[in-house]
Structure formats: C-alpha cells, structure tokens
Design an enzyme around this catalytic site. Structure first.
Site, PDB file in Angstrom:
ATOM      1  N   CYS A 112       0.813  -1.230   0.000  1.00  0.00           N
ATOM      2  CA  CYS A 112       0.000   0.000   0.000  1.00  0.00           C
ATOM      3  C   CYS A 112       0.845   1.278   0.000  1.00  0.00           C
ATOM      4  O   CYS A 112       0.353   2.347  -0.359  1.00  0.00           O
ATOM      5  CB  CYS A 112      -0.959   0.012   1.187  1.00  0.00           C
ATOM      6  SG  CYS A 112      -2.114  -1.356   1.144  1.00  0.00           S
ATOM      7  N   HIS A 248      -3.362   7.484   2.212  1.00  0.00           N
ATOM      8  CA  HIS A 248      -3.727   6.142   1.745  1.00  0.00           C
ATOM      9  C   HIS A 248      -5.131   5.835   2.256  1.00  0.00           C
ATOM     10  O   HIS A 248      -5.483   6.164   3.387  1.00  0.00           O
ATOM     11  CB  HIS A 248      -2.729   5.119   2.286  1.00  0.00           C
ATOM     12  CG  HIS A 248      -3.139   3.710   2.018  1.00  0.00           C
ATOM     13  ND1 HIS A 248      -3.539   3.279   0.778  1.00  0.00           N
ATOM     14  CD2 HIS A 248      -3.242   2.626   2.835  1.00  0.00           C
ATOM     15  CE1 HIS A 248      -3.862   2.000   0.839  1.00  0.00           C
ATOM     16  NE2 HIS A 248      -3.686   1.583   2.075  1.00  0.00           N
ATOM     17  N   ASN A 278      -9.993   0.041  -0.469  1.00  0.00           N
ATOM     18  CA  ASN A 278      -8.535   0.129  -0.388  1.00  0.00           C
ATOM     19  C   ASN A 278      -7.939  -0.445  -1.679  1.00  0.00           C
ATOM     20  O   ASN A 278      -7.996  -1.648  -1.902  1.00  0.00           O
ATOM     21  CB  ASN A 278      -8.056  -0.655   0.842  1.00  0.00           C
ATOM     22  CG  ASN A 278      -6.553  -0.636   1.007  1.00  0.00           C
ATOM     23  OD1 ASN A 278      -5.816  -0.205   0.121  1.00  0.00           O
ATOM     24  ND2 ASN A 278      -6.089  -1.125   2.142  1.00  0.00           N
TER      25      ASN A 278
HETATM   26  O1  UT7 Z   1      -3.820  -0.861   3.579  1.00  0.00           O
HETATM   27  C1  UT7 Z   1      -2.979  -1.556   4.414  1.00  0.00           C
HETATM   28  C2  UT7 Z   1      -3.305  -1.358   5.779  1.00  0.00           C
HETATM   29  N1  UT7 Z   1      -4.537  -1.979   6.152  1.00  0.00           N
HETATM   30  C3  UT7 Z   1      -5.270  -1.414   7.051  1.00  0.00           C
HETATM   31  O2  UT7 Z   1      -4.913  -0.348   7.455  1.00  0.00           O
HETATM   32  C4  UT7 Z   1      -6.463  -2.121   7.621  1.00  0.00           C
HETATM   33  C5  UT7 Z   1      -6.415  -1.978   9.102  1.00  0.00           C
HETATM   34  N2  UT7 Z   1      -7.496  -2.621   9.825  1.00  0.00           N
HETATM   35  C6  UT7 Z   1      -8.775  -2.214   9.763  1.00  0.00           C
HETATM   36  O3  UT7 Z   1      -9.118  -1.323   9.018  1.00  0.00           O
HETATM   37  C7  UT7 Z   1      -9.771  -2.808  10.717  1.00  0.00           C
HETATM   38  O4  UT7 Z   1      -9.091  -3.543  11.701  1.00  0.00           O
HETATM   39  C8  UT7 Z   1     -10.825  -3.731  10.035  1.00  0.00           C
HETATM   40  C9  UT7 Z   1     -11.751  -2.892   9.220  1.00  0.00           C
HETATM   41  C10 UT7 Z   1     -10.109  -4.752   9.164  1.00  0.00           C
HETATM   42  C11 UT7 Z   1     -11.636  -4.482  11.091  1.00  0.00           C
HETATM   43  O5  UT7 Z   1     -12.279  -3.540  11.940  1.00  0.00           O
HETATM   44  P1  UT7 Z   1     -12.236  -3.731  13.522  1.00  0.00           P
HETATM   45  O6  UT7 Z   1     -13.055  -2.654  14.110  1.00  0.00           O
HETATM   46  O7  UT7 Z   1     -10.793  -3.832  13.899  1.00  0.00           O
HETATM   47  O8  UT7 Z   1     -13.011  -5.099  13.711  1.00  0.00           O
HETATM   48  P2  UT7 Z   1     -12.494  -6.441  14.396  1.00  0.00           P
HETATM   49  O9  UT7 Z   1     -11.503  -7.117  13.507  1.00  0.00           O
HETATM   50  O10 UT7 Z   1     -12.096  -6.154  15.806  1.00  0.00           O
HETATM   51  O11 UT7 Z   1     -13.809  -7.276  14.413  1.00  0.00           O
HETATM   52  C12 UT7 Z   1     -14.932  -6.913  15.215  1.00  0.00           C
HETATM   53  C13 UT7 Z   1     -16.037  -7.923  14.992  1.00  0.00           C
HETATM   54  C14 UT7 Z   1     -15.568  -9.369  15.116  1.00  0.00           C
HETATM   55  O12 UT7 Z   1     -16.619 -10.102  15.735  1.00  0.00           O
HETATM   56  P3  UT7 Z   1     -16.539 -10.466  17.299  1.00  0.00           P
HETATM   57  O13 UT7 Z   1     -15.289 -11.288  17.448  1.00  0.00           O
HETATM   58  O14 UT7 Z   1     -16.463  -9.150  18.009  1.00  0.00           O
HETATM   59  O15 UT7 Z   1     -17.802 -11.218  17.516  1.00  0.00           O
HETATM   60  C15 UT7 Z   1     -15.427  -9.835  13.697  1.00  0.00           C
HETATM   61  O16 UT7 Z   1     -15.609 -11.225  13.539  1.00  0.00           O
HETATM   62  O17 UT7 Z   1     -16.533  -7.804  13.657  1.00  0.00           O
HETATM   63  C16 UT7 Z   1     -16.541  -9.074  13.021  1.00  0.00           C
HETATM   64  N3  UT7 Z   1     -16.314  -8.878  11.589  1.00  0.00           N
HETATM   65  C17 UT7 Z   1     -17.313  -8.610  10.730  1.00  0.00           C
HETATM   66  N4  UT7 Z   1     -18.635  -8.483  10.894  1.00  0.00           N
HETATM   67  C18 UT7 Z   1     -19.384  -8.195   9.815  1.00  0.00           C
HETATM   68  C19 UT7 Z   1     -15.130  -8.875  10.910  1.00  0.00           C
HETATM   69  N5  UT7 Z   1     -15.364  -8.631   9.610  1.00  0.00           N
HETATM   70  C20 UT7 Z   1     -16.695  -8.449   9.479  1.00  0.00           C
HETATM   71  C21 UT7 Z   1     -17.540  -8.154   8.379  1.00  0.00           C
HETATM   72  N6  UT7 Z   1     -18.862  -8.032   8.601  1.00  0.00           N
HETATM   73  N7  UT7 Z   1     -17.048  -7.968   7.139  1.00  0.00           N
END
Ligand code: UT7
Length: 321
Positions: A112, A248, A278
């Site tokens: 990225c 980004h 992204n």
């Molecule tokens: O470009 C390179 C760099 N990349 C990035 O910068 C990405 C960085 N990371 C992120 O943007 C975020 O961490 C994400 C968008 C990937 C995830 O967001 P989050 O607020 O960190 O969510 P999480 O991973 O903590 O997940 C929260 C909950 C989980 O459920 P439980 O364990 O709380 O029951 C996940 O299983 O959301 C669930 N979950 C989803 N639910 C619905 C994860 N993906 C999804 C989804 N739809 N697509």
C-alpha cells in the site's frame, strides 16, 4: 533542481461491487462495513482485465493532463503488488503498450505504500539529473488475491490505477520524502505464498491476502501520526501549513486519526475510500487525481501524501502542487 507533478490521471474498472452485493456473498452488512471502514463500494476488474490495462488508462490520462508526449518520457516506475506476470515487470509491459523504447522501466513492491515509494525513487532520479520526465504509476487488481469467502478481508479492497507525470523543474515541487519499513511484521499483513515458497497454492489459485486487522490498525494509526511529525519537522513547518492531506485510503477511521493529529478539518482531507475501498498502491494517486480534477487541489497548494501497508512499509511525500 526539483521534481514537480505536471499531470495526474486515474482509472477504475467499470464493474462495481456494493456492500449490498457483498451481503449476498459473506455474512456481513452494509452497516458494519460503513461503520468500521467508511467503504460503500469498490470497483473490481472484469474478466481478463489486468493491472497493466488499468495502468495504461491512468497513464494516458496523466500524460494528456501534463501535455507530455509519450516519446518524452525517460523513466517509468509502476508500484504494484499484483503484477500481470511474474516477469517481466508491469512497468516493461506498460512501456510496450505506450510504444516507448529504451528508458529505464521497473516495478516497486511496497504494497500500500508503493506509490509513495515510487514517487520518492522518481524524485531522486530527477534531482540527480538521471531523468527529466517520469511516469509514476500505482496500479492494482487486488480482487485477484482476495479470498471472497473471508469477510474479514474481502469487504476492504478494490481495483484501480492512478498515475502522475513528474518533471524536472526550477520551482518546487517535491519538498521532502520519508520512507520507512520494518519487516518483522511481515505476517500481520501478507499473501503467504509466492514463487519460491508455497508455489503450489499459487498453482491451485489459493494465493490470498491474510491480515490481522486489529494489529495493523493500531500500528498504522501510531506510525502515521509519527510520520506527520517527522515530515513537518524536516521542513520546519507547522500543522497549519498543510493545505491538503492526501492519505492512503484503507479505513476512514485511520484517515480521521491522521487528520486529527494534523488538527485538520475533514474538509481538507481527500477521501475516496467510500467510493474505491482500499486499492493499495493505487489509492494515493487515485485520490490525488480526483481532487485535482474536481478543482479542490490548486497549483501552489501544499500537499501531504502518506501511506502505510504490508511489510510493514510506510512513508510520506510533502510537495507543492
Ligand atoms: O492498507 C494496508 C493497511 N490496512 C489497514 O490499514 C487495515 C487496518 N485494519 C482495519 O481497518 C480494521 O481492523 C478492520 C476494518 C479490518 C476491522 O475492523 P475492527 O473494528 O478492527 O473489527 P475487528 O476485527 O475487531 O472485528 C470486530 C467484529 C468481530 O466479531 P466479534 O469477534 O467481536 O464477535 C469480527 O468477527 O466484527 C466481526 N467482523 C465482521 N462483521 C461483519 C469482521 N469482519 C466483518 C464483516 N462483517 N465484514
């Protein structure tokens, strides 16, 4: 001698995938995706549409905007993680498409952060007199390495390309560039297959991105905050001296955190993550092109470009547009 952006171009594949489309594919919801990422839709390459196709379209638009003929280009750098072929480089394939023969052409792989890396390299070529007119491109077809059954990653990414023409100039131009990497975090965001490792997975079409989203998120926010400080200090500038932040586009929450660090209202931040998702190396040049073409970014404005991605890699470019 400075290097200066004289034209920008962008290109997105025609096919659009909305959050509602994704609701039909994995257990997710439009509300979750919008709230956690800011993404509403993304473009994905059609059957047979390649990274080089997108790169060529964006490049032709950048060349037209700069009023530069392809024959004048003496350096081509393509930032991509999703090359058309294992080799030759996508830059060489692009060179062939454009009918350019002879000047250096190579790819940069910094995921990225790829475009920020590529722009930095091109700036150094121009400042040292090794090139006069460079074509710098960020282009990706991330949809090819997306596991469409994994909701934690498939909602995040999109395809596209952005390009700039960078020319030698007496006037600034790029003011400073700052690149960093720390390979110890490779496994937090990667495709764990390649040519010399797990090649069977590539053959079987199982070469997919994997990410520890939470860890990446925290590291990205902290690191981008630090690079803002580093860039301002290197130029003896204050937060208020930046006209536009062109970040980004990974997650609106990461973008907002960086804007807050700069005390910058979101109106001065170029946001395309809602429309594009992204697009990795393409995200910064695509965002730049959008804001140049809609008239927000004007000649003479001071821009801060920044990116963070797999590696980890991160970097910034401060420039006068
Ligand atoms: O470009 C390179 C760099 N990349 C990035 O910068 C990405 C960085 N990371 C992120 O943007 C975020 O961490 C994400 C968008 C990937 C995830 O967001 P989050 O607020 O960190 O969510 P999480 O991973 O903590 O997940 C929260 C909950 C989980 O459920 P439980 O364990 O709380 O029951 C996940 O299983 O959301 C669930 N979950 C989803 N639910 C619905 C994860 N993906 C999804 C989804 N739809 N697509």
């Amino acid at each position: 001698m400075y290097s200066r952006i004289t034209g920008t171009g962008g290109f997105l594949p025609e096919k659009v995938l909305t959050n509602h489309d994704l609701e039909q594919m994995v257990e997710t919801s439009d509300a979750w995706i919008r709230e956690r990422t800011g993404i509403e839709k993304r473009h994905v390459a059609g059957e047979g549409e390649t990274t080089c196709d997108l790169a060529e379209a964006a490049s032709r638009r950048a060349l037209a905007a700069a009023g530069v003929d392809v024959a004048e280009i003496d350096l081509i750098i393509v930032a991509t993680t999703t090359a058309d072929k294992i080799f030759p480089s996508t830059a060489c394939l692009l060179q062939k498409r454009l009918g350019i023969h002879g000047p250096a052409a190579f790819d940069v792989q910094a995921v990225c952060s790829g475009f920020v890396y590529a722009l930095t390299v091109a700036d150094k070529f121009i400042r040292t007199g090794s090139a006069k007119k460079a074509l710098v491109v960020g282009a990706e077809t991330l949809s090819r390495i997306t596991d469409w059954s994994d909701r934690s990653t498939c909602v995040l990414f999109g395809d596209g390309a952005g390009a700039v023409v960078l020319e030698a100039s007496d006037e600034p131009g790029i003011l400073s560039t700052h690149l960093h990497a720390d390979g110890k975090y490779d496994e937090l965001l990667h495709v764990p297959t390649g040519v010399s490792q797990n090649y069977d997975a590539v053959r079987q079409g199982r070469a997919f991105m994997e990410m520890q989203g939470n860890d990446v998120f925290r590291f990205a926010v902290r690191t981008l905050g630090k690079i803002v400080d580093e860039t301002l200090a290197a130029n003896d500038m204050k937060k208020g001296d930046i006209d536009w932040l062109v970040p980004h586009q990974a997650n609106i929450r990461i973008i907002a955190a960086t804007a807050k660090k700069l005390n910058m209202p979101m109106e001065r931040v170029v946001v395309t993550v809602n429309e594009h998702g992204n697009t990795s190396a393409a995200s910064v040049p695509l965002a730049l092109d959008v804001a140049v073409r809609d008239g927000r970014i004007q000649r003479g404005d001071t821009l801060l470009l920044e990116a963070f991605g797999g590696g980890f890699t991160w970097g910034s470019v401060l420039l006068k547009y």
